[in-house]
Write an enzyme that holds these catalytic residues in place. Structure first.
Site, PDB file in Angstrom:
ATOM      1  N   LYS A  19      10.381   3.867   0.330  1.00  0.00           N
ATOM      2  CA  LYS A  19       9.316   4.235  -0.581  1.00  0.00           C
ATOM      3  C   LYS A  19       9.828   5.299  -1.535  1.00  0.00           C
ATOM      4  O   LYS A  19      10.623   6.160  -1.133  1.00  0.00           O
ATOM      5  CB  LYS A  19       8.191   4.779   0.302  1.00  0.00           C
ATOM      6  CG  LYS A  19       7.088   5.473  -0.385  1.00  0.00           C
ATOM      7  CD  LYS A  19       5.990   5.710   0.623  1.00  0.00           C
ATOM      8  CE  LYS A  19       5.739   7.178   0.713  1.00  0.00           C
ATOM      9  NZ  LYS A  19       4.414   7.532   1.142  1.00  0.00           N
ATOM     10  N   GLU A  55      -9.899   6.709   6.146  1.00  0.00           N
ATOM     11  CA  GLU A  55     -10.401   6.377   7.478  1.00  0.00           C
ATOM     12  C   GLU A  55      -9.274   6.030   8.446  1.00  0.00           C
ATOM     13  O   GLU A  55      -9.468   6.051   9.660  1.00  0.00           O
ATOM     14  CB  GLU A  55     -11.395   5.218   7.400  1.00  0.00           C
ATOM     15  CG  GLU A  55     -10.935   3.978   6.617  1.00  0.00           C
ATOM     16  CD  GLU A  55      -9.797   3.232   7.230  1.00  0.00           C
ATOM     17  OE1 GLU A  55      -9.793   3.092   8.468  1.00  0.00           O
ATOM     18  OE2 GLU A  55      -8.895   2.793   6.476  1.00  0.00           O
ATOM     19  N   THR A  91       0.839  -1.206   0.000  1.00  0.00           N
ATOM     20  CA  THR A  91       0.000   0.000   0.000  1.00  0.00           C
ATOM     21  C   THR A  91       0.874   1.256   0.000  1.00  0.00           C
ATOM     22  O   THR A  91       0.543   2.258  -0.625  1.00  0.00           O
ATOM     23  CB  THR A  91      -0.907   0.026   1.248  1.00  0.00           C
ATOM     24  OG1 THR A  91      -1.557  -1.241   1.384  1.00  0.00           O
ATOM     25  CG2 THR A  91      -1.956   1.111   1.136  1.00  0.00           C
ATOM     26  N   HIS A 108       3.481   3.711  10.561  1.00  0.00           N
ATOM     27  CA  HIS A 108       2.887   3.426  11.879  1.00  0.00           C
ATOM     28  C   HIS A 108       3.347   2.080  12.430  1.00  0.00           C
ATOM     29  O   HIS A 108       2.972   1.715  13.533  1.00  0.00           O
ATOM     30  CB  HIS A 108       1.367   3.430  11.752  1.00  0.00           C
ATOM     31  CG  HIS A 108       0.874   2.434  10.748  1.00  0.00           C
ATOM     32  ND1 HIS A 108       1.037   2.623   9.391  1.00  0.00           N
ATOM     33  CD2 HIS A 108       0.277   1.239  10.893  1.00  0.00           C
ATOM     34  CE1 HIS A 108       0.549   1.583   8.751  1.00  0.00           C
ATOM     35  NE2 HIS A 108       0.075   0.716   9.640  1.00  0.00           N
ATOM     36  N   ARG A 140      -0.033  10.684   9.516  1.00  0.00           N
ATOM     37  CA  ARG A 140      -1.364  10.429  10.090  1.00  0.00           C
ATOM     38  C   ARG A 140      -1.676  11.420  11.200  1.00  0.00           C
ATOM     39  O   ARG A 140      -0.770  12.030  11.770  1.00  0.00           O
ATOM     40  CB  ARG A 140      -1.419   9.023  10.696  1.00  0.00           C
ATOM     41  CG  ARG A 140      -1.246   7.949   9.675  1.00  0.00           C
ATOM     42  CD  ARG A 140      -1.504   6.599  10.296  1.00  0.00           C
ATOM     43  NE  ARG A 140      -1.330   5.581   9.271  1.00  0.00           N
ATOM     44  CZ  ARG A 140      -1.914   4.391   9.290  1.00  0.00           C
ATOM     45  NH1 ARG A 140      -2.697   4.051  10.296  1.00  0.00           N
ATOM     46  NH2 ARG A 140      -1.718   3.537   8.315  1.00  0.00           N
TER      47      ARG A 140
END
Ligand code: VG1
Ligand code: CO
Length: 542
Positions: A125, A363, A17, A113, A281
């Site tokens: 990444k 979310e 992801t 996280h 986040r």
């Protein structure tokens, strides 16, 4: 000075992801990170002499990895690297630096996280020139290349002193060690009404920001305490530690429990916020009121015009599929479009670049806007501060008024972590096989209206992404989503997302788990979660 090193491929260097994430022990194998970085450089074109941004979240192995990446960038022919002092750059700050300095791209060392330390996780990444995560055609190409790699190139040079600001050289390449906070803090000052927020703090408004011993500590201290005048001690766990103090740097009700407890106490501060390992986040809590990330996106979208950077309104909203429909209701009222994308920030990039969406959210405690191409934890906190400063109401009042105007989307996510991969795959395959027969089925009083496996057709580049989660819609507007995580490093994580819309204002104060209990039971039965995974309850509820 360039050394060519023979190597053999490693299995499974497939970005998920958000980048490649594995245990630190996997990353520390000789040639492991080098293979991936060479695979990346081999997949890119025309970067000779260009600028590459490099930084990470400070977790264990960050500095070692950065030295390798710098030396490989020099061997590959980059002209300059911008690297955060101490090897630090939050993910949104890296995105900001790439854009501001018109870099070719950037490499972010982070597992976000996921827990850190010697036995925790590590990650890498690649972000493209717009500052956003590489799209799938790029990550697919990297993966393909890692399968056949035979050698990599690295500059034979001394380590760069990452703690000294300023310019040095490796071969022909310039290495510029930059302040990791400066560019980012400047951008925040352009977007938000810092004077109004300063007045808010001066009026006695109190706040706690939990940096979770991760990367946002220095950013929050500089912006909240030094610039905006929040009292010292506002930032807790502000020093980035390689093992995040042994905790999960994941801002949710489970891992930021201390903060939540504080906000639920009578004499708690007015606002509580937290951010994750790499700073993208956010969690927002008012005194006595937790705001779900889905609601936060909707409320931010409805109030964004109060911040100077968004004073002309928003062009559109984008949310990941599992995110609740609260934002859709705001979009409808504003007369703008709400786009629904697969999970992962990389799917927002095209919409933001094309100017179709201004604010985006997931979310999973992710919110952001077109100011960078990553989700941005501190941005969301500052947006809330700006809204609070402009409206001069408590957070709980703002949330209650929002629900009154739009209705409330009760929402929760149940995670079953580290379940057997084969069992998780079988559970999903079984649901997939039953999609056609589900409509019309009545389960515990609710009737299935339709069911599908979410697929996304990107309106800009035409790409198609399939199998992004099983959705079950009921005739009363409730929805279930089943999805497997793409960021875990052990076994499989089954995510169950539940949502029910409640228009009646007299029923807006129910406990979320109570309000969704019936739906939870249906979701467990429908997929036989216990029978297939052996788990009678989820590991994490948010
Ligand atoms: C999770 C979240 C997803 C988020 C991703 C990266 O992915 O669900 O919404 O974009 O993490 O966030 P998954 O595949 O495990 O559900 V972060 O903060 O790790 O960059
Ligand atoms: Co993150």
């Amino acid at each position: 000075m360039i050394r060519v090193v023979a190597t053999t491929p490693f299995e499974g260097q497939k970005p998920g992801t958000s980048g490649l994430r594995k245990k630190v022990t996997v990353f520390r194998q000789p040639h492991y990170i080098e293979n991936f970085v060479q695979g990346l450089f081999d997949s890119l074109d025309a970067f000779e002499g260009e600028t590459l941004v490099i930084g990470g979240d400070g977790r264990f192995y960050n500095r070692e990895a950065i030295q390798i990446v710098i030396k490989m960038a020099a061997a590959a022919g980059f002209g300059r690297v911008l690297v955060g002092k101490g090897g630090i750059l939050s993910t949104p700050a890296a995105s900001c630096v790439i854009r501001k300095h018109e870099a070719f791209g950037g490499i972010i060392l982070s597992a976000s996280h996921n827990p850190g330390g010697e036995h925790g996780d590590f990650g890498i990444k690649y972000n493209i020139g717009n500052g956003g995560p590489a799209p799938e055609h790029v990550t697919d190409a990297i993966f393909e290349r890692t399968k056949t790699i035979r050698e990599y190139q690295i500059m034979d040079a001394d380590d760069v002193d990452l703690d000294a600001l300023g310019i040095t050289r490796i071969g022909d390449m310039v290495v510029d060690v930059i302040d990791p906070v400066e560019d980012y803090a400047e951008l925040m000052g352009e977007l938000f009404d810092f004077d109004a927020i300063r007045d808010l703090f001066a009026s006695g408004f109190t706040m706690r920001f939990d940096a979770m011993s991760a990367v946002t500590g220095p950013y929050a201290a500089a912006i909240l305490e030094e610039t905006l005048g929040a009292r010292s001690g506002t930032v807790m766990h502000g020093e980035p530690l390689p093992d995040f103090g042994g905790h999960h740097p994941d801002p949710n009700l489970v891992h930021a429990k201390e903060l939540n407890d504080l906000l639920m106490s009578e004499d708690g501060p007015d606002l509580g916020a937290a951010s994750d390992g790499d700073g993208d986040r956010n969690m927002i809590i008012g005194r006595g009121r937790f705001v779900t990330p889905s609601d936060s996106l909707a409320i931010i979208a409805a109030n964004a015009h109060l911040a100077p950077g968004y004073k002309d309104g928003i062009a559109g909203i984008a949310r990941s599929m599992p995110t609740s429909g609260a934002a859709d209701r705001v979009a409808e009222k504003l007369g703008v479009k709400c786009y629904e994308t697969p999970t992962g920030w990389k799917f927002f990039g095209n919409l933001l670049d094309a100017g179709l969406a201004t604010v985006c959210g997931e979310e999973s405690f992710g919110t952001g806007s077109n100011h960078v191409r990553e989700k941005d934890g501190l941005w969301a906190v500052l947006m809330w501060l700006n809204i609070l400063a402009a409206r001069r109401q408590s957070l709980a009042e703002i949330v209650a008024e929002h629900w009154e105007a739009y209705g409330r989307n009760y929402y929760t996510r149940h995670d079953y972590e580290e379940v057997d991969s084969a069992a998780a795959d079988a559970l999903m395959a079984d649901l997939r096989a039953r999609l056609d027969t589900l409509p019309g089925t009545v389960i515990n009083g609710l009737t299935v209206e339709r069911a599908d496996d979410f697929a996304y057709h990107d309106p800009i580049d035409g790409s198609m992404t399939t199998k992004q989660g099983i959705r079950v819609f009921f005739t009363d507007g409730s929805r279930l989503v089943y999805r497997l995580s793409g960021t875990g490093t052990a076994g499989a994580t089954l995510r169950l997302y539940l949502e029910r819309f409640e228009p009646d204002p007299t029923r807006h104060d129910l406990d979320t788990q109570d309000a969704l209990a019936g739906l939870v039971q249906i979701a467990r039965d429908l997929a036989d979660i216990e029978g297939r995974t052996g788990r009678s309850a989820p590991t994490v509820i948010t």
